[in-house]
Design an enzyme around this catalytic site. Structure first.
Site, mmCIF file in Angstrom:
data_model
loop_
_atom_site.group_PDB
_atom_site.id
_atom_site.type_symbol
_atom_site.label_atom_id
_atom_site.label_comp_id
_atom_site.label_asym_id
_atom_site.label_seq_id
_atom_site.Cartn_x
_atom_site.Cartn_y
_atom_site.Cartn_z
ATOM 1 N N CYS A 2 0.833 -1.183 0.000
ATOM 2 C CA CYS A 2 0.000 0.000 0.000
ATOM 3 C C CYS A 2 0.872 1.238 0.000
ATOM 4 O O CYS A 2 2.100 1.170 0.006
ATOM 5 C CB CYS A 2 -0.911 0.008 1.221
ATOM 6 S SG CYS A 2 -1.972 -1.458 1.375
ATOM 7 N N ARG A 54 -4.788 1.514 -1.000
ATOM 8 C CA ARG A 54 -4.764 0.075 -0.739
ATOM 9 C C ARG A 54 -4.569 -0.750 -2.000
ATOM 10 O O ARG A 54 -5.264 -0.562 -2.995
ATOM 11 C CB ARG A 54 -6.066 -0.358 -0.052
ATOM 12 C CG ARG A 54 -6.062 -1.817 0.386
ATOM 13 C CD ARG A 54 -7.388 -2.206 1.018
ATOM 14 N NE ARG A 54 -7.341 -3.575 1.509
ATOM 15 C CZ ARG A 54 -8.408 -4.291 1.832
ATOM 16 N NH1 ARG A 54 -9.622 -3.765 1.730
ATOM 17 N NH2 ARG A 54 -8.274 -5.537 2.266
ATOM 18 N N LEU A 55 -3.593 -1.654 -1.933
ATOM 19 C CA LEU A 55 -3.459 -2.749 -2.893
ATOM 20 C C LEU A 55 -3.897 -3.996 -2.144
ATOM 21 O O LEU A 55 -3.192 -4.487 -1.262
ATOM 22 C CB LEU A 55 -2.014 -2.884 -3.378
ATOM 23 C CG LEU A 55 -1.723 -4.035 -4.351
ATOM 24 C CD1 LEU A 55 -2.512 -3.867 -5.644
ATOM 25 C CD2 LEU A 55 -0.226 -4.110 -4.659
ATOM 26 N N GLU A 82 3.256 -6.643 4.611
ATOM 27 C CA GLU A 82 2.637 -7.948 4.850
ATOM 28 C C GLU A 82 3.273 -8.572 6.086
ATOM 29 O O GLU A 82 4.495 -8.553 6.244
ATOM 30 C CB GLU A 82 2.836 -8.904 3.659
ATOM 31 C CG GLU A 82 2.174 -8.459 2.366
ATOM 32 C CD GLU A 82 0.652 -8.542 2.412
ATOM 33 O OE1 GLU A 82 0.118 -9.164 3.347
ATOM 34 O OE2 GLU A 82 0.009 -7.977 1.515
#
Length: 632
Positions: A2, A54-55, A82
């Protein structure tokens, strides 16, 4: 992955709605990092505001939306990254682990912060991350960057506000930010081809180093400190090194790869056919299931093209392989596209193939695993041996070594010419070491060896003669040359050149890149390994090779190291000559560098006497950066 951005006002106050609007505009500059959704949040008094792009990778539902508030209401987080052990962290929360709104790792991290605090939560996390967290109870802003600096985090003061963002381009949307070149940052860029943390190219803005956090209270008081210390890890490991254990390393790599294959969207890998990427892909394919999607980029120039090797490894492992070829005519368009994500200059010419292969991969997947980190962990670079031998010769020469003296050249050249270097950098590296300044320690030799322009103040009036990065990149005392070189690279070159290139190229195409070899447990094991086990029978990265040989035949791997090279030296003399000359003239005319030294290197390069591709390409990049981001 992100994009995050925001600020903390410590002077005047802005209405909450206005603060949210500014944070939204800042985050909008990072849309490529997060094209799937946007979010914002501001405190009721407008003193602090977060913006987020956001991805969606894990829990792609609205339950994973950010900025996110903790269940207690105390904490707010904007997070990029992550967490690969989120399930274990959730279990550690005990009764607090339920009920959760979803299964996003963001929520696990946030609730862990609420339970044990920011620093303890970071220590529990196995992952790559950069995040901002606001404690509504103590009114403190926390900024945290992952252990190795895989994900970027910039911060600094502008007017009465502390700003933060994944990339500096977000700061341009804040009314208090006025972009200007930082002299130390420019000096570092000219010297190394990148800007090591904590410096940045922008005045008043820093990069939070990997493994660091900053705590800022409502009055603007700052407490910045290291929460995971690579120097301490390296020193402790080398104080009592252990023999290489192939089984233990293989188990760690398999576990790291398995954790990083968790995704709610399509996933693949970059595959060059070299040791590092092949080890990652082999571990991925060994887990069974669907064929791994792999991607490679090549060139028509045989000395730089690795696609045949990648293809052979892909065939052996049974991956679904896709490749493309990069031509000189592709460079102007590629570079203009890549530069939009390059808001701090990086000289590494492999940015172009990295961007091209990321764009290729994004047509098929949203996440790609990469083999980055293997050279630093397991002593894979050729210049480690070159630096060690150069230091060994230099310290034996009587008296001070003048730069370029006949005695220095005569003493060093026979040793250096005997090294099996190969590739286009050989003559240039030999000449660089032959021109060493007086060397009182191995790092003086090594810093000179990896310098692009060793005396930046001689080519730019805006640069200084000092190296402001010395303290931040100094290895532990008592290290031998090899350990010192590896430590420097892991503190500086890896995060702010290699990983910065991967982050900017992949994020510019909205692709998440993961680096399983940089799982901190593998890093710690590598530093516990006896350095005598890193090279065996003349083969570098022996621990990683031994693991890889279990799944890929040696004959598919054993070949001279290429790296992720680009035939830029030849291209600059040929099809890209006119294109490059325009930028070299522009940056000199703009007063950022002096025309004389650049022109001399350009003439030498065109004549074929020296390969100055890296230093000249660095000036081309600087010209593009100045034009795009400073309007000059």
């Amino acid at each position: 992955m992100c994009g995050i951005a925001g600020f903390l006002e410590t002077g005047g106050r802005t209405e909450a709605a206005a603060s949210r609007a500014i944070a939204t505009q800042m985050a909008a500059r990072l849309t490529a990092r997060g094209p799937d959704a946007a979010g914002d949040w501001a405190a009721d008094d407008g003193a602090v505001a977060f913006g987020h792009r956001r991805l969606s990778i894990i829990d792609i539902s609205p339950a994973g939306a950010q900025p996110m508030r903790s269940a207690s209401g105390r904490w707010v987080i904007a997070y990029n990254g992550e967490i690969y052990n989120a399930d274990e962290m959730r279990a550690q929360l005990g009764e607090r682990s339920s009920p959760f709104r979803g299964h996003a790792d963001t929520e696990v991290l946030l609730e862990t912060i609420d339970a044990v605090g920011v620093e303890a939560a970071a220590q529990r996390a196995n992952g790559i991350f950069a995040f901002a967290a606001w404690d509504r109870e103590t009114r403190k802003l926390w900024l945290v960057r992952d252990r190795l600096g895989v994900k970027p985090l910039y911060w600094g003061r502008a007017g009465g506000a502390w700003l933060f963002a994944s990339q500096p381009k977000a700061f341009f949307a804040h009314p208090a930010f006025s972009p200007a070149i930082d002299a130390d940052g420019l000096t570092a860029y000219l010297r190394y081809g990148y800007v090591p943390a904590p410096l940045s190219i922008y005045r008043g803005i820093e990069k939070l180093p990997g493994g660091w956090l900053a705590e800022i209270d409502a009055r603007g008081n700052v407490n910045a400190r290291c929460w995971w210390d690579l120097r301490a890890i390296a020193a402790e490991g080398q104080a009592a090194p252990e023999p290489h254990d192939a089984n233990a390393l293989a188990a760690l790599i398999d576990d790291a790869v398995g954790r990083q294959m968790v995704s709610d969207v399509p996933l693949g890998a970059f595959l060059s056919g070299g040791i590092d990427s092949s080890a990652v892909v082999a571990a991925m394919q060994a887990r069974g299931g669907a064929r791994v999607k792999t991607f490679a980029v090549g060139f028509d120039e045989s000395g730089f093209d690795e696609t045949a090797h990648a293809r052979a490894v892909a065939k052996h492992l049974g991956t679904e392989h896709t490749e493309l070829r990069l031509k000189p005519s592709d460079v102007p368009e590629l570079f203009d596209a890549a530069l939009e994500g390059l808001d701090e200059p990086v000289t590494d010419v492999s940015l172009l193939p990295m961007f091209a292969v990321s764009r290729l991969a994004r047509d098929h997947v949203t996440v790609a695993l990469s083999g980055d980190g293997g050279d630093e962990l397991f002593a894979g670079y050729q210049h480690y041996d070159l630096g060690r031998r150069a230091w060994d010769v230099a310290r034996r020469l009587p008296g001070p070594l003048g730069s370029g003296t006949r005695a220095t050249v005569a003493a060093l050249l026979p040793v250096l010419q005997a090294l099996p270097l190969g590739g286009t950098y050989s003559a240039d590296r030999i000449a660089k070491v032959a021109e060493l300044l007086p060397a009182g320690d191995p790092m003086t030799v090594y810093r000179r060896l990896v310098s692009v322009w060793p005396k930046p103040d001689r080519i730019s009036d805006a640069a200084t003669g000092a190296d402001a990065t010395l303290a931040a990149t100094a290895p532990p005392s008592g290290f031998g040359p090899l350990q010192a070189f590896r430590c420097f690279d892991m503190l500086a070159y890896l995060p702010e050149s290699i990983l910065a290139k991967v982050d900017r190229a992949s994020m510019a195409t909205s692709l998440e890149a993961r680096v399983p070899l940089l799982d901190h447990r593998i890093v710690e094991r590598a530093w516990r390994t006896d350095p005598r086990d890193l090279v065996r029978d003349g083969l570098t990265k022996w621990p990683l090779r031994e693991v890889l040989y279990r799944r890929v035949p040696r004959e598919l791997i054993e070949r001279p190291k290429m790296g992720f090279g680009v035939p830029m030296g030849d291209w600059l003399r040929g099809p890209l000559r006119a294109w490059a000359e325009r930028d070299l003239a522009q940056v000199a005319a703009g007063g950022l560098v002096r025309s004389g030294p650049v022109a001399r290197r350009w003439r030498e390069h065109l004549s074929g006497r020296r390969n100055w591709q890296l230093s000249l390409w660095g000036i081309v990049v600087l010209a593009h950066w100045q034009r795009r981001w400073l309007g000059g």
